[in-house]
Design an enzyme around this catalytic site. Sequence first.
Site, PDB file in Angstrom:
ATOM      1  CG  PHE B 119       9.919   3.846  -3.370  1.00 56.27           C
ATOM      2  CD1 PHE B 119      10.044   2.290  -4.032  1.00 56.27           C
ATOM      3  CD2 PHE B 119       8.382   3.968  -2.471  1.00 56.27           C
ATOM      4  CE1 PHE B 119       9.322   1.492  -3.606  1.00 56.27           C
ATOM      5  CE2 PHE B 119       7.332   3.559  -3.059  1.00 56.27           C
ATOM      6  CZ  PHE B 119       7.748   1.926  -3.448  1.00 56.27           C
ATOM      7  CD  GLN B 240       1.168   8.089   1.280  1.00 54.53           C
ATOM      8  OE1 GLN B 240       0.922   7.014   1.279  1.00 54.53           O
ATOM      9  NE2 GLN B 240       2.203   9.248   1.460  1.00 54.53           N
ATOM     10  CG  HIS B 242       0.055   4.718  -3.118  1.00 49.97           C
ATOM     11  ND1 HIS B 242      -0.052   4.728  -5.161  1.00 49.97           N
ATOM     12  CD2 HIS B 242       0.475   4.408  -2.639  1.00 49.97           C
ATOM     13  CE1 HIS B 242       1.090   4.011  -5.325  1.00 49.97           C
ATOM     14  NE2 HIS B 242       1.412   4.060  -3.830  1.00 49.97           N
ATOM     15  CG  LEU B 252      -0.895  -0.168  -4.144  1.00 52.47           C
ATOM     16  CD1 LEU B 252      -0.918   2.019  -3.559  1.00 52.47           C
ATOM     17  CD2 LEU B 252       0.499  -0.210  -2.585  1.00 52.47           C
ATOM     18  CD  GLU B 255       5.947   6.382  -4.384  1.00 52.88           C
ATOM     19  OE1 GLU B 255       5.089   6.333  -3.998  1.00 52.88           O
ATOM     20  OE2 GLU B 255       7.079   6.754  -3.976  1.00 52.88           O
ATOM     21  NE  ARG B 286       3.232   6.543  -2.014  1.00 50.62           N
ATOM     22  CZ  ARG B 286       3.811   5.394  -1.284  1.00 50.62           C
ATOM     23  NH1 ARG B 286       2.761   5.464  -0.485  1.00 50.62           N
ATOM     24  NH2 ARG B 286       3.660   4.405  -1.672  1.00 50.62           N
ATOM     25  CG  HIS B 353      -1.725   4.097   0.386  1.00 48.52           C
ATOM     26  ND1 HIS B 353      -2.469   2.277  -0.257  1.00 48.52           N
ATOM     27  CD2 HIS B 353      -0.601   3.461   0.635  1.00 48.52           C
ATOM     28  CE1 HIS B 353      -0.686   2.104   0.142  1.00 48.52           C
ATOM     29  NE2 HIS B 353       0.264   2.946   0.504  1.00 48.52           N
ATOM     30  NE  ARG B 398       3.157   5.285   4.293  1.00 45.87           N
ATOM     31  CZ  ARG B 398       3.076   4.510   3.519  1.00 45.87           C
ATOM     32  NH1 ARG B 398       4.746   3.672   3.569  1.00 45.87           N
ATOM     33  NH2 ARG B 398       2.415   3.588   2.210  1.00 45.87           N
TER      34      ARG B 398
HETATM   35  C1  LIG Z   1      -1.228  -2.327  -0.446  1.00 46.76           C
HETATM   36  C2  LIG Z   1      -0.321  -2.110   0.579  1.00 46.76           C
HETATM   37  C3  LIG Z   1       0.612  -2.282  -0.018  1.00 46.76           C
HETATM   38  C4  LIG Z   1       2.045  -0.921   1.006  1.00 46.76           C
HETATM   39  N1  LIG Z   1       3.518  -1.113   0.445  1.00 46.76           N
HETATM   40  C5  LIG Z   1       4.122  -0.168   1.264  1.00 46.76           C
HETATM   41  C6  LIG Z   1       5.064  -0.241   0.810  1.00 46.76           C
HETATM   42  O1  LIG Z   1       5.718  -1.011  -0.351  1.00 46.76           O
HETATM   43  N2  LIG Z   1       5.834  -0.186   1.486  1.00 46.76           N
HETATM   44  C7  LIG Z   1       6.050   0.448   2.523  1.00 46.76           C
HETATM   45  O2  LIG Z   1       6.823   0.848   3.361  1.00 46.76           O
HETATM   46  N3  LIG Z   1       4.536   0.307   3.426  1.00 46.76           N
HETATM   47  C8  LIG Z   1       3.572  -0.212   2.590  1.00 46.76           C
HETATM   48  N4  LIG Z   1       2.494  -0.168   2.331  1.00 46.76           N
HETATM   49  C9  LIG Z   1       1.497   1.001   4.084  1.00 46.76           C
HETATM   50  C10 LIG Z   1       1.967  -0.924   4.749  1.00 46.76           C
HETATM   51  O3  LIG Z   1       1.556  -2.075   4.360  1.00 46.76           O
HETATM   52  C11 LIG Z   1       1.203  -0.486   6.178  1.00 46.76           C
HETATM   53  O4  LIG Z   1       1.087   0.270   6.907  1.00 46.76           O
HETATM   54  C12 LIG Z   1       1.499  -1.868   7.085  1.00 46.76           C
HETATM   55  O5  LIG Z   1       1.571  -2.331   6.393  1.00 46.76           O
HETATM   56  C13 LIG Z   1       0.917  -1.629   8.731  1.00 46.76           C
HETATM   57  O6  LIG Z   1       1.255  -2.522   9.462  1.00 46.76           O
HETATM   58  P1  LIG Z   1       0.599  -2.960  10.892  1.00 46.76           P
HETATM   59  O7  LIG Z   1       1.553  -4.107  11.317  1.00 46.76           O
HETATM   60  O8  LIG Z   1       0.779  -1.245  11.394  1.00 46.76           O
HETATM   61  O9  LIG Z   1      -1.227  -3.267  10.177  1.00 46.76           O
HETATM   62  P2  LIG Z   1      -1.434  -4.696   9.765  1.00 46.76           P
HETATM   63  O10 LIG Z   1      -0.381  -5.589   9.324  1.00 46.76           O
HETATM   64  O11 LIG Z   1      -2.566  -4.021   8.962  1.00 46.76           O
HETATM   65  O12 LIG Z   1      -1.646  -5.777  10.866  1.00 46.76           O
HETATM   66  C14 LIG Z   1      -3.319  -4.856  11.901  1.00 46.76           C
HETATM   67  C15 LIG Z   1      -2.884  -6.397  12.469  1.00 46.76           C
HETATM   68  O13 LIG Z   1      -3.863  -6.474  14.066  1.00 46.76           O
HETATM   69  C16 LIG Z   1      -5.055  -6.947  14.023  1.00 46.76           C
HETATM   70  N5  LIG Z   1      -6.108  -6.421  14.439  1.00 46.76           N
HETATM   71  C17 LIG Z   1      -6.614  -5.274  14.405  1.00 46.76           C
HETATM   72  N6  LIG Z   1      -7.847  -4.964  14.589  1.00 46.76           N
HETATM   73  C18 LIG Z   1      -7.982  -6.279  15.564  1.00 46.76           C
HETATM   74  C19 LIG Z   1      -8.988  -6.215  17.081  1.00 46.76           C
HETATM   75  N7  LIG Z   1     -10.089  -5.106  17.815  1.00 46.76           N
HETATM   76  N8  LIG Z   1      -8.565  -7.731  17.000  1.00 46.76           N
HETATM   77  C20 LIG Z   1      -8.054  -8.748  17.844  1.00 46.76           C
HETATM   78  N9  LIG Z   1      -6.397  -7.578  16.353  1.00 46.76           N
HETATM   79  C21 LIG Z   1      -6.629  -6.727  15.172  1.00 46.76           C
HETATM   80  C22 LIG Z   1      -5.065  -7.259  12.131  1.00 46.76           C
HETATM   81  O14 LIG Z   1      -5.444  -8.981  12.622  1.00 46.76           O
HETATM   82  C23 LIG Z   1      -3.524  -7.859  11.878  1.00 46.76           C
HETATM   83  O15 LIG Z   1      -2.972  -8.305  12.726  1.00 46.76           O
HETATM   84  C24 LIG Z   1       1.047  -0.270   1.942  1.00 46.76           C
HETATM   85  C25 LIG Z   1      -0.117  -0.589   2.447  1.00 46.76           C
HETATM   86  C26 LIG Z   1      -0.740  -1.613   1.120  1.00 46.76           C
HETATM   87  C27 LIG Z   1      -2.715  -0.989   1.931  1.00 46.76           C
END
Ligand SMILES: Cc1cc2nc3c(=O)[nH]c(=O)nc-3n(C[C@H](O)[C@H](O)[C@H](O)COP(=O)(O)OP(=O)(O)OC[C@H]3O[C@@H](n4cnc5c(N)ncnc54)[C@H](O)[C@@H]3O)c2cc1C
Lengths: 234, 588
Positions: B119, B240, B242, B252, B255, B286, B353, B398
């Site tokens: 990666f 960031q 992507h 997306l 990578e 990135r 991203h 990141r």
């Molecule tokens: C397409 C894509 C691919 C990616 N690939 C990778 C990868 O391969 N490796 C890597 O390390 N990272 C990757 N990332 C980054 C990573 O996936 C995210 O940063 C990470 O999943 C975010 O997780 P989280 O638990 O912080 O939030 P999320 O998974 O976004 O969850 C947020 C939660 O908060 C809840 N929520 C939000 N606001 C409220 C509210 N007001 N009231 C109640 N609930 C609320 C939502 O319902 C949800 O349950 C990727 C990101 C994207 C977009």
Amino acid sequence: MEKMRFSLYRYNPDKDAKPYMQDIEVEVDATDVKLLDALVKLKAVDDTLSFRRSCREGICGSDAMNINGKNGLACVTDLRSLKQPITLRPLPGLPVIRDLIVDMTQFFKQYHSIKPYVVNDTPAPERERLQSPEDRKELDGLYECILCACCSTSCPSFWWNPDKFVGPAGLLAAYRFIADTRDTITSERLDNLEDPYRLFRCHTIMNCVDVCPKGLNPTKAIGKIKDLMVRRAV
Amino acid sequence: MSVPVRRFDAVIVGGGGAGLRAALQLSEAGLKTAVLSKVFPTRSHTVAAQGGISASLGNVQEDRWDWHMYDTVKGSDWLGDQDAIEFMCRKAPEAVIELEHFGMPFDRLENGKIYQRPFGGHMANFGKTPVQRACAVADRTGHAMLHTLYQRNVRANTQFFVEWMALDLIRDADGDVVGVTALEMETGEISVLHAKAVLFATGGAGRIFSASTNAFINTGDGLGMTIRAGIPLEDMEFWQFHPTGVAGAGVLITEGVRGEGGILLNCNGERFMERYAPNAKDLASRDVVSRAMAVEIYEGRGCGKNKDHVLLKLDHLGPEIINQRLPGIREIAIKFAGVDPIKEPIPVVPTCHYQMGGIPTNYKGEVVAPKGDNPEDRVNGFYAAGECACASVHGANRLGTNSLLDLVVFGKSAGESMIEFIRNERPAHKPLPENAADYSLSRIARLENQTNGEEVADVRTAMQQVVQRHAGVFRTQEVLEEGVKQIKAVAERVKRTQIKDKSQVWNTARIEALEMDNLIEVALATLISAEARKESRGAHARDDFPDRNDETWMKHTLYSREDFKLSYKPVHNQPLTVDYIAPQKRVY
Ligand SMILES: Cc1cc2nc3c(=O)[nH]c(=O)nc-3n(C[C@H](O)[C@H](O)[C@H](O)COP(=O)(O)OP(=O)(O)OC[C@H]3O[C@@H](n4cnc5c(N)ncnc54)[C@H](O)[C@@H]3O)c2cc1C
Ligand code: SF4
Ligand code: SF4
Ligand code: FES
């Protein structure tokens, strides 16, 4: 810019005595390629239209609905492949809360009923539990389910017995854990399904396979569970 | 007006990877825990993560956590806090093994161990040679991780409040956090959730841009609630881009495609990354790749009839590798770009991203804010983890796969800190302030009664256009100043949003209006923080200040809502046990 015609199932319990179909047109442009793009446009015109959506790439399972008579995800359905008026209804067989939003409680209850987690009561090693690539391959076509409910809500057996029949999504998940070499409670899992309704309501109608937006095959998984049942009976 | 009050030991807002990992810790400790999510947990955007989760397991080549740490510090362009980075990289192997034990269906090597792929920015020997560090489940790592964590929570009997939207943070007269207000979507009812400890794990806010890999629900609610409650946001200028979003659609392409051997080509068929990063080439960090692509397009070497994208070629990998390791990518390319990557290259552009900044925390997941002389005073009862938090492990940029790791490491450590706090410091609930829900109720009432207002869809589009144009890959003083001016004007309009739908049941118009209140706070924070930072560092690249300036700018930005005030705090240069990694020029 072009106009597209829709026929939408509408129901708002706050004000409608019963559901009705709304005929409506919306202007879309070349960048609107998926059905969900058009729904977002529709909502900008009429903000009372309610539907679920999130990822817009077919991975979260939010926007399952009945599209011209067939269950699918709005975000991966090509807008221009659809015959007009595009008729949108909520997923069949589940209680409608509002417009295209159904109550999924029963669906998740069935998912939860199969113990959807790996159980392994041997002491965890320091490092990963080993699994050969071949054994891991057994999980392909099973673990990818996004719990969208397209399959279960196209299954007649699920419509008639949503409280008793686990349904294709739940059974696919059941087999996902049975097939995992790291899981140690296969016989308990089979006991849990040994019932005239929970598993055996499936009559191999194959609707589920036909609609799964991830190309998964619940019928095949169900067949494998049935095989295991037969094999352990003899 | 009085509203129902529900009482819990802990309230977690967010059911993505970070929220679910924390929930597991709390539920398994026997605490009464509520997890709120706007969507059913497995629909959180963690589900979309593709490429992998990093850990120096060393399953393919020798690897060490301090090499991982070095890469992360370098990737962060020396804005990351080295104590938090050490903590994360050290814990990574254990965190990933734990996921495997929870049942996550990792791909496997012949010897049965977890498969790891190359990666961007993952190197052995302190930046010398590439190493395979990204643990993967095909190109569906986030899906597999999120479902596994949800499943584990089913087993632990965690209590979920599905399709509940948190509206505001409740702080008492001491500034301590004692709960949140929330809206149940199905009924439209507002409640107070009274808690001994509150965790925000609300994910990213990528929807401030018009082109983004983020889901519709990524509206920065946690950031909006935090800043409205008077707590500043950290490093919001760092977003960031992507390199490989599908041109037009924004979806997306991981990578991991380049990790498996995919390459980027300009209109001359040239593998241009060889010019920009002779060593790491297509797998440079990135920000470096995104900028190189933007230059190619800007200088007229883009592809397609508008010369507005470059091509990602992977057909040379062969159908077998593509089908086995990148099946989801093939599906996305066919569905969203109309090309089958087994035969044709995928058109890609740099796309917003990931948000590096967020709610300021330390490595224990405790939220910290300035008080008196202390830039990092703990806000009692308040925790944050995941993309909404700024620990800060990602600094100015990141590394791929470090976010999924961040979710499980800091989700767990925040959970542990909360357990300790509840047991030792706040065994009983601190009383709610009087009329704890009034502020939220007044926001709802304003919306109900607004006349001659603004359409939510219109102001959202206006905001997205401003951010896209004025806070993109290349930034200058002029562009940023204009952006600040314009976004302040949009913010005035947001104060007057109006909706037609006044019903209670599943009123998504109301939800989108409430989300808009959060988005605009994030957009303001982004532009105002970016305008002030007069250097280039990681993802914040300024044409007029092309170099990193450690003397003046090696510090974290803090942005407050009152008078759009900025202040700064030092980067943590002291790791927990190892030596400080001194700044160097960042070349790949
Ligand atoms: C397409 C894509 C691919 C990616 N690939 C990778 C990868 O391969 N490796 C890597 O390390 N990272 C990757 N990332 C980054 C990573 O996936 C995210 O940063 C990470 O999943 C975010 O997780 P989280 O638990 O912080 O939030 P999320 O998974 O976004 O969850 C947020 C939660 O908060 C809840 N929520 C939000 N606001 C409220 C509210 N007001 N009231 C109640 N609930 C609320 C939502 O319902 C949800 O349950 C990727 C990101 C994207 C977009
Ligand atoms: S094959 Fe079985 S599960 Fe699938 S639709 Fe038919 S009856 Fe339902
Ligand atoms: S099996 Fe397919 S259709 Fe059924 S819930 Fe899973 S992804 Fe949806
Ligand atoms: S919006 Fe996520 S599957 Fe369609």
